[in-house]
Every structure is written in structure tokens, then in C-alpha cells.
Design a protein around this motif. Structure first.
Motif, short mmCIF file in Angstrom:
data_model
loop_
_atom_site.label_atom_id
_atom_site.label_comp_id
_atom_site.label_asym_id
_atom_site.label_seq_id
_atom_site.Cartn_x
_atom_site.Cartn_y
_atom_site.Cartn_z
N PHE A 1 41.71 27.54 41.72
CA PHE A 1 40.62 28.48 41.86
C PHE A 1 40.90 29.66 40.94
O PHE A 1 41.76 30.49 41.25
CB PHE A 1 40.53 28.92 43.33
N PRO A 2 40.23 29.78 39.81
CA PRO A 2 40.57 30.79 38.80
C PRO A 2 40.09 32.20 39.16
O PRO A 2 39.02 32.63 38.77
CB PRO A 2 39.85 30.29 37.55
N VAL A 3 40.89 32.92 39.94
CA VAL A 3 40.51 34.26 40.38
C VAL A 3 41.36 35.29 39.64
O VAL A 3 42.58 35.21 39.63
CB VAL A 3 40.72 34.42 41.90
N SER A 4 40.70 36.25 39.03
CA SER A 4 41.43 37.33 38.35
C SER A 4 41.56 38.53 39.28
O SER A 4 40.97 38.58 40.36
CB SER A 4 40.67 37.75 37.08
N TRP A 5 42.32 39.52 38.83
CA TRP A 5 42.47 40.74 39.63
C TRP A 5 41.14 41.48 39.75
O TRP A 5 40.85 42.09 40.76
CB TRP A 5 43.53 41.64 39.00
N GLN A 6 40.35 41.42 38.71
CA GLN A 6 39.04 42.08 38.74
C GLN A 6 38.14 41.41 39.77
O GLN A 6 37.41 42.09 40.49
CB GLN A 6 38.41 42.02 37.36
N ASP A 7 38.17 40.09 39.86
CA ASP A 7 37.37 39.37 40.85
C ASP A 7 37.83 39.72 42.27
O ASP A 7 37.01 39.91 43.16
CB ASP A 7 37.49 37.86 40.65
N THR A 8 39.14 39.83 42.46
CA THR A 8 39.68 40.19 43.76
C THR A 8 39.26 41.61 44.14
O THR A 8 38.91 41.87 45.30
CB THR A 8 41.22 40.08 43.75
#
Length: 57
Positions: A4-11
Motif C-alpha cells: 500500500f504506497p502511502v507517503s508521509w504527506q498522505d498520512t
């Protein structure tokens, strides 16, 4: 392997949405409902924002 490609910005977007949705539901349309109702709906809004941020931006 990234499932699941989650970045810090998405979090951060998901966390901010969780905070705003919690306040919005608690002070707005769900003010007369029990707290657990707001607790149930706010994470759904945060997950929706996270998914939109990951897959549409």
C-alpha cells in the motif's frame, strides 16, 4: 515489497481529516448523538481521504 504506497504527506492528510471530522461531527450534525457515533464516522472520513490522496493525487 510495497503493498500500500502511502507517503508521509498522505498520512498527514488522513490525520488532519480525522481531527477535522471529529470536531465537525461532534460540534455539528451529530451533537445530540452519543460520542461513539462520532467515533465511528470520523475514521471512515479519514480513510476515505487517505485513499483519495493515495490513488487520485
Amino acid at each position: 515489497m510495497i503493498v500500500f504506497p502511502v507517503s508521509w504527506q498522505d498520512t498527514g492528510s488522513g490525520a488532519f481529516t480525522l481531527a477535522v471530522a471529529s470536531l465537525g461531527y461532534g460540534l455539528g450534525p451529530l451533537v445530540a448523538q452519543p460520542t461513539r457515533t462520532s467515533i465511528r464516522y470520523a475514521p471512515l472520513a479519514a480513510v476515505a481521504a487517505l485513499l483519495v490522496d493515495v490513488y487520485l493525487y
